[in-house]
Scaffold this active site. Sequence first.
Site, PDB file in Angstrom:
ATOM      1  N   ASP A  67      -4.074  15.865 -20.546  1.00 57.17           N
ATOM      2  CA  ASP A  67      -4.183  17.201 -19.956  1.00 57.17           C
ATOM      3  C   ASP A  67      -4.011  17.096 -18.440  1.00 57.17           C
ATOM      4  O   ASP A  67      -3.984  16.000 -17.885  1.00 57.17           O
ATOM      5  CB  ASP A  67      -5.551  17.838 -20.293  1.00 57.17           C
ATOM      6  CG  ASP A  67      -6.702  16.875 -20.072  1.00 57.17           C
ATOM      7  OD1 ASP A  67      -6.647  16.085 -19.097  1.00 57.17           O
ATOM      8  OD2 ASP A  67      -7.658  16.910 -20.853  1.00 57.17           O
ATOM      9  N   ASP A  69      -5.557  18.226 -14.885  1.00 58.31           N
ATOM     10  CA  ASP A  69      -6.669  18.820 -14.151  1.00 58.31           C
ATOM     11  C   ASP A  69      -6.247  19.066 -12.706  1.00 58.31           C
ATOM     12  O   ASP A  69      -5.481  18.295 -12.127  1.00 58.31           O
ATOM     13  CB  ASP A  69      -7.882  17.882 -14.174  1.00 58.31           C
ATOM     14  CG  ASP A  69      -8.366  17.624 -15.593  1.00 58.31           C
ATOM     15  OD1 ASP A  69      -8.439  18.588 -16.371  1.00 58.31           O
ATOM     16  OD2 ASP A  69      -8.644  16.451 -15.924  1.00 58.31           O
ATOM     17  N   ASP A 149     -15.215   8.895 -10.393  1.00 61.77           N
ATOM     18  CA  ASP A 149     -15.788   7.670 -10.936  1.00 61.77           C
ATOM     19  C   ASP A 149     -14.999   6.405 -10.564  1.00 61.77           C
ATOM     20  O   ASP A 149     -15.508   5.530  -9.885  1.00 61.77           O
ATOM     21  CB  ASP A 149     -16.020   7.778 -12.455  1.00 61.77           C
ATOM     22  CG  ASP A 149     -14.853   8.392 -13.212  1.00 61.77           C
ATOM     23  OD1 ASP A 149     -13.777   8.584 -12.613  1.00 61.77           O
ATOM     24  OD2 ASP A 149     -15.015   8.684 -14.421  1.00 61.77           O
TER      25      ASP A 149
HETATM   26  P1  ATP Z   1      -8.510  11.700 -19.892  1.00 65.34           P
HETATM   27  O1  ATP Z   1      -7.165  11.098 -20.016  1.00 65.34           O
HETATM   28  O2  ATP Z   1      -9.449  11.231 -20.929  1.00 65.34           O
HETATM   29  O3  ATP Z   1      -8.508  13.194 -19.726  1.00 65.34           O
HETATM   30  P2  ATP Z   1      -9.487  11.802 -17.204  1.00 65.34           P
HETATM   31  O4  ATP Z   1      -9.574  10.739 -16.158  1.00 65.34           O
HETATM   32  O5  ATP Z   1      -8.629  12.972 -16.909  1.00 65.34           O
HETATM   33  O6  ATP Z   1      -9.082  11.077 -18.540  1.00 65.34           O
HETATM   34  P3  ATP Z   1     -11.598  13.682 -17.545  1.00 65.34           P
HETATM   35  O7  ATP Z   1     -12.843  13.545 -18.321  1.00 65.34           O
HETATM   36  O8  ATP Z   1     -10.589  14.669 -17.962  1.00 65.34           O
HETATM   37  O9  ATP Z   1     -10.962  12.227 -17.484  1.00 65.34           O
HETATM   38  O10 ATP Z   1     -12.029  13.940 -16.038  1.00 65.34           O
HETATM   39  C1  ATP Z   1     -11.105  14.278 -15.016  1.00 65.34           C
HETATM   40  C2  ATP Z   1     -11.472  13.569 -13.739  1.00 65.34           C
HETATM   41  O11 ATP Z   1     -12.773  13.977 -13.301  1.00 65.34           O
HETATM   42  C3  ATP Z   1     -11.571  12.058 -13.841  1.00 65.34           C
HETATM   43  O12 ATP Z   1     -10.332  11.450 -13.651  1.00 65.34           O
HETATM   44  C4  ATP Z   1     -12.542  11.718 -12.717  1.00 65.34           C
HETATM   45  O13 ATP Z   1     -11.882  11.703 -11.489  1.00 65.34           O
HETATM   46  C5  ATP Z   1     -13.487  12.906 -12.729  1.00 65.34           C
HETATM   47  N1  ATP Z   1     -14.676  12.641 -13.559  1.00 65.34           N
HETATM   48  C6  ATP Z   1     -14.856  12.976 -14.841  1.00 65.34           C
HETATM   49  N2  ATP Z   1     -16.058  12.606 -15.283  1.00 65.34           N
HETATM   50  C7  ATP Z   1     -16.686  12.025 -14.249  1.00 65.34           C
HETATM   51  C8  ATP Z   1     -17.965  11.440 -14.069  1.00 65.34           C
HETATM   52  N3  ATP Z   1     -18.850  11.367 -15.061  1.00 65.34           N
HETATM   53  N4  ATP Z   1     -18.270  10.939 -12.852  1.00 65.34           N
HETATM   54  C9  ATP Z   1     -17.383  11.018 -11.834  1.00 65.34           C
HETATM   55  N5  ATP Z   1     -16.168  11.540 -11.954  1.00 65.34           N
HETATM   56  C10 ATP Z   1     -15.807  12.053 -13.137  1.00 65.34           C
HETATM   57 MG    MG Z   2      -8.396  14.747 -18.086  1.00 65.92          MG
END
Ligand code: ATP
Ligand code: MG
Length: 453
Positions: A67, A69, A149
């Site tokens: 997705d 963001d 993170d």
């Molecule tokens: P995915 O491919 O699973 O969507 P993602 O990195 O986009 O991986 P998300 O859960 O969609 O993960 O979160 C988007 C962003 O928000 C992450 O890349 C990170 O920068 C931030 N983030 C999400 N959860 C946390 C957390 N618990 N602590 C700090 N930053 C977070």
């Molecule tokens: Mg994501």
Amino acid sequence: MLNRDNKTREVTDLKLEVIPRQEHGISRKDISENALKVLYRLNKAGFEAYLVGGGVRDLMLNTQPKDFDIATNATPDEVRKLFRNCRLVGRRFRLAHILFGRDVIEVATFRGHHGSEASEKNASSQSNDGMLLRDNVYGTIDEDAERRDFTVNALYYNIDDFSVRDYAGGVEDLNNRVIRLIGDPETRYREDPVRMLRAVRFAAKLDMTVNDATAAPIPALAHLLRDIPAARLFEESLKLLQSGHGLQTYKLLRDFDLFTPLFPILAEHFTEDRNSKSEQMLELVLRSTDERVATEQRINPAFMFAAMLWYPLETRAEEIAFESGLSYYDAFMVAANDMLDEQVKTIAIPRRFTAMIRDIWQLQLRLSRRSGTRAYKLLEQQKFRAAFDFLEMRGEVEGGQLKELAQWWDDFQKADRDSRNDMVQVLNKASSAKKLRRRRKTKPRRRKPNPES
Ligand code: ATP
Ligand code: MG
């Protein structure tokens, strides 16, 4: 300080590096149309707008993001004014969701540091529980980067000039395939223990290694997961185990002692060589889930949970039957309730799934009773297919009669009407012969004279 030696580098202060458009591989044609629309509209209205997180990371790795963001300096209310199709969501942190039919683009306002008096003013007064309650503080992009993170998740694609802003050495870590927390690992895990799970999830998904300093505190802090709301862990457990890399994720979770706090029931069945029936079943169901994800077949969380908890369920049912004198069937039902009651304490499996888990379990007891019209009736059960697939897995773990039973059902499903009748006839004959034997056994028999007396 940012120490550039890869092994020991600890990200404490962030140092921005801007990678201009022509020096990175991200092109707008790889970004979803809807995400681009949102980025452009924010930008036209005079706000900063970035693609961030997994979207940028995965594009840099040349893989398809799950997705997209977006991060912006516009507040949620300002975002709402720009988009008719916008909904504000989130209790812990207010986010804007821009809806395009089924596609949802998440827009987050830059998060700021918490604690300082200046920023405390615009903190949400409604936040009242949990660890991240101080999160609802808006900030600058620099502060936002620090709150992320992992270094590989702190990359921002700027729609204004198409550059990538790398705040924490994420590009270098992507190249070296390293998962590294921003800041002091223990502090960051204590702030949000789910980050331990995320470290493992990204390592498995992206085929990367968790950097030593990031890995070291995990086993000792794994117990902190017990304080995480079970609803959040349900969501997280699906991302961990049902996103196509479940088997590898499970292995890493075991290595880091993170599996037990999620599935305490299973921990009792864990062995040194990871080869108990429960462990074999876990590997089977995760492997098959991964395969289904890879081939874009439907997956159902109920099936996975039913399989994972099956052997603990059997053990418990036997114990209850032994201790209470209940019939095995009744003991099994009691044990099924016990298992689910216990599991939902850590992972809040929603009711629609627990109902299905029970169906799959109960059908296991019925699948061995096939004579008369039973087999036909079972075929019509809504959950027959899932129950049969699971029976096959049990056959694979245990072999012997279970494997034969699974084979019978496989043949039965594929057979035409006449052959099905024949198959059931064979069973009917066998079962009436059995009944006859049993009846004979219970008849008082004349004693043969004992030649020795
Ligand atoms: P995915 O491919 O699973 O969507 P993602 O990195 O986009 O991986 P998300 O859960 O969609 O993960 O979160 C988007 C962003 O928000 C992450 O890349 C990170 O920068 C931030 N983030 C999400 N959860 C946390 C957390 N618990 N602590 C700090 N930053 C977070
Ligand atoms: Mg994501």
